[in-house]
Design an enzyme around this catalytic site. Sequence first.
Site, PDB file in Angstrom:
ATOM      1  N   GLY A 707       0.802  -1.271  -0.021  1.00 31.49           N
ATOM      2  CA  GLY A 707       0.005   0.040   0.043  1.00 31.49           C
ATOM      3  C   GLY A 707       0.820   1.107  -0.077  1.00 31.49           C
ATOM      4  O   GLY A 707       0.488   2.478   0.216  1.00 31.49           O
ATOM      5  N   GLY A 745       3.496  -3.191  -4.341  1.00 33.41           N
ATOM      6  CA  GLY A 745       3.176  -3.372  -5.621  1.00 33.41           C
ATOM      7  C   GLY A 745       3.257  -2.111  -6.455  1.00 33.41           C
ATOM      8  O   GLY A 745       4.371  -2.015  -7.457  1.00 33.41           O
ATOM      9  N   ARG A 782      -8.764   1.995 -13.882  1.00 32.56           N
ATOM     10  CA  ARG A 782      -8.807   2.618 -12.456  1.00 32.56           C
ATOM     11  C   ARG A 782      -9.628   3.964 -12.536  1.00 32.56           C
ATOM     12  O   ARG A 782     -10.121   4.188 -11.304  1.00 32.56           O
ATOM     13  CB  ARG A 782      -7.361   3.030 -12.224  1.00 32.56           C
ATOM     14  CG  ARG A 782      -6.412   1.609 -11.966  1.00 32.56           C
ATOM     15  CD  ARG A 782      -5.006   2.130 -11.691  1.00 32.56           C
ATOM     16  NE  ARG A 782      -5.107   2.433 -10.140  1.00 32.56           N
ATOM     17  CZ  ARG A 782      -4.439   3.549  -9.642  1.00 32.56           C
ATOM     18  NH1 ARG A 782      -4.456   4.396 -10.547  1.00 32.56           N
ATOM     19  NH2 ARG A 782      -4.638   3.785  -8.480  1.00 32.56           N
ATOM     20  N   CYS A 813     -18.246   1.460 -24.859  1.00 32.71           N
ATOM     21  CA  CYS A 813     -20.009   1.882 -24.916  1.00 32.71           C
ATOM     22  C   CYS A 813     -20.176   1.859 -23.202  1.00 32.71           C
ATOM     23  O   CYS A 813     -21.014   1.050 -23.056  1.00 32.71           O
ATOM     24  CB  CYS A 813     -20.362   0.834 -25.846  1.00 32.71           C
ATOM     25  SG  CYS A 813     -22.500   1.386 -25.874  1.00 32.71           S
ATOM     26  N   TYR A 843      -1.920  -1.935 -11.953  1.00 37.90           N
ATOM     27  CA  TYR A 843      -3.195  -2.079 -12.148  1.00 37.90           C
ATOM     28  C   TYR A 843      -3.742  -1.485 -13.377  1.00 37.90           C
ATOM     29  O   TYR A 843      -4.847  -1.093 -13.390  1.00 37.90           O
ATOM     30  CB  TYR A 843      -3.919  -1.639 -10.701  1.00 37.90           C
ATOM     31  CG  TYR A 843      -3.387  -2.480  -9.630  1.00 37.90           C
ATOM     32  CD1 TYR A 843      -3.725  -3.580  -9.294  1.00 37.90           C
ATOM     33  CD2 TYR A 843      -2.296  -1.779  -8.697  1.00 37.90           C
ATOM     34  CE1 TYR A 843      -2.973  -4.254  -8.295  1.00 37.90           C
ATOM     35  CE2 TYR A 843      -2.072  -2.140  -7.770  1.00 37.90           C
ATOM     36  CZ  TYR A 843      -2.085  -3.568  -7.328  1.00 37.90           C
ATOM     37  OH  TYR A 843      -1.697  -3.838  -6.300  1.00 37.90           O
TER      38      TYR A 843
END
Length: 862
Positions: A707, A745, A782, A813, A843
Amino acid sequence: MTNNGPTWVVVKFGGTSVSSEPNWRSIAATVRARLADGHRVLVVHSALSGVTDRLEKLLTAALSGQYDAPLAELQQRHHELGTALGIEVQGALRPWFDALRTACKEISVAAEVTDRMRALVMAHGELLATEIGARYLAAQALPVAWLDARTVLHAENRAAATARANYLSATCEFAPDAQVQATLAKLGTLVITQGFIASDSNGDTVLLGRGGSDTSGAYFAALLAAHQLEIWTDVPGMFSANPRSTPSARQLLELSYDEAQEIATAGAKVLHPRCLLPARQQRIPLFVFATQAPHMRGTHIVPAPSSDAAQVKAVCVKKGVTLVSLDSPGMWHQVGFLADAFAIFKTHGLSVDLVSTSETNVTVSLDPQANSLDSRALDALQSELAELCGVRIIGPCASVSVVGRNIRGILHKLGEALELFAEQKIYLVSQAANDLNLTFVVDEAQGDRLVDELHALLVRPVPGDTVLGPTWEQLFKPAGAASAPRSEWWQTRRADLLKTFGDRDCAYLYHAATIRERCAQLRAMQSVARVSYAMKANPHPEVLRIAHAAGLGIECVSRGEVEHALAQVPGLTPQRILFTPNFAGRDEYRWALAAGVQVTLDNLHPLREWSELFRGRELFVRIDPGVGRGHHQHVRTGGERSKFGVAVAEAAEVASRAAAVGARIVGLHAHAGSGVLDVTNWMHVGEVLNGLREVFPDAKVFDLGGGLGVPDRLGADALDLRNLDVALATLRANLGDIELWLEPGRFVIAEAGVLLARVTQIKSKGSSAYVGVATGMNSLIRPALYGAHHDIVNLSRLGEEPLAVFDVVGPICETGDVLGHDRVLPAATREGDVLLIATAGAYGASMASNYNLRPPAEEILL
């Protein structure tokens, strides 16, 4: 009641504005312009920036008689400004410093700082600064006269106020005064005086409290029946949010007095709310300008709004709010309960802000701007209130306010915005009686993020808008660096990026050198025994190889990730893999145990139902730290609303069931969330795990999770790894032979990755403009999933001007297929240009899809 002759313009300058030579040049030019317009000018200004804090330290030092050094520092600070301005000030300042020295001696002898003495000492900041200001303006051939504000501003006698409040937070009469007007007119056309200070009926110096200099300017403007009041600060007016943290915040070009009051009271720091009452009562136009940008349009505050149409004009946050919750089943229909409770607040000199009531509870908020909220004051309040009812003190909290005209008229449009609060703890909701704001009180840590997301949803200009002006980004993006994110590697590799991208429509590009740099920074932390790369952030084989070569282990959350890592990284052994699944099936655990990776249990269910799988094994257990943290509710992984981890209350059962099958719990793991920048997060996690050492005596590892946040925009704060290392070293010192592990990460890969996408179309629709690109949420979800911000630039036209504001959208769409709202790009952006979406290495590709059967961006390593 006004004086015949030229009208007065009152110009107030804050501490930053009067602390440098360039700013004083700007002040002199402003004064000349107002004089040239035929006005008399009164300059009101604050102490130099930082001096008020230094005077507080001087008071503390005086108690022990050690005041020589801080006094010398104050002298040096003012003498240095005089030197920078090219004027001699030592002689003029000497009497004031002599008076300060005398005051320090008296404090030292008395061994106390009375409120009277505190006010006298603190007033010297403004007195010293205006002496310098007067001499500078005189050196510029301006006919300036110096005025002691204490001879004009006289404090009201407030019988209900405490003695402390009368000295440190005084109020003054401000009805137009012919005698004051005549006195200042005799001094000439240009007068300089102090903000923040006044005198009482005994002739003692008193202070006007927080925002006192703004209030002084308003008092003087009212007394003089001024033509206008100008507040000069470091930003060009008021904005729809704090522009330092929300660059898409829009300049508020025009507000009514009541709207400005609401915004200032709700947390905007540009203007103090107390200064608006005098201007409002005397109907004096008020302007807010930037000293560093004097030719830039500011905010004009007027008696009435230009339109009564319902519109959100600002989203504000006020931190440091304390809630007092009063519970009593007997308060229902009890005559006088609120009167009795509020009388206690009055006795303690505390002003209540928000109030929420029910049959058995009353909750009120205490504004830190209006109250001294130290622990002793709150303890005393709680003790007395406890005689009346049950009391809880809740804090620190933040009040998040949606401010605008006719808020009740747009409640039906707030549905999507209110969804942002779905997973927040809301302590209080208040809808203002004047229909100008809707306020939510939440945990302080969530305030900034909620403001950012609410602002993106609610603050939108309308055609012909006279209120919402340009964004902060439009006003202040420097030429040659328009919209440039904080990561700079791609700027120096611009030509290589465009060449590598070639004729592709979209692609992720990863910078190997930046990945290696982040890994090296992590490995340099002395307090951490092992760092594992959380490969779910980006499982690209080259990224895994770089992390492994840098000495990082690999953290996996599925069998697929484990098999991918072992297949793609030569030399990677199962022992360097930490397997942390969530709600995985029995067969996946059986496979992982046979593969020899370190297995982490995330739930009691496996031990209750499949205990024989774990006989004789060494296991880690993931503990829920009890609170979630991070930039969005979907990445907060702690607390009872999160699916992750074993509750602390269930730890003993985990230990008992593991022991029953001869399994040893050798490691404890916890992860509060992602995108965290506060180093105390990992301290808290470590303390939670340390509290379970007696339950798990075989534990030799505390895995504090990941984190580790990265800045997501230009100028945003970054996580200081050195501070984190120091904090964890402090934690580690109390843990004996326990090792600390981390598993970041996004920190490893986010800034190393960019997404390039070719412009397909440009579109205008009413007041909105769109840039369409060849990929969208199928490559980078994201923004749609988390409301995440990614800086966006036109790589083909980097640095070009003029600029314009666009929404950057993809071809999917879905209404949510927006990569960025209100992005500042070259106005000449056209089909075929290449846009760069920054901080996209984590991500992005790992969460991509073939939605709409559109293939996501390919991946390339530089």
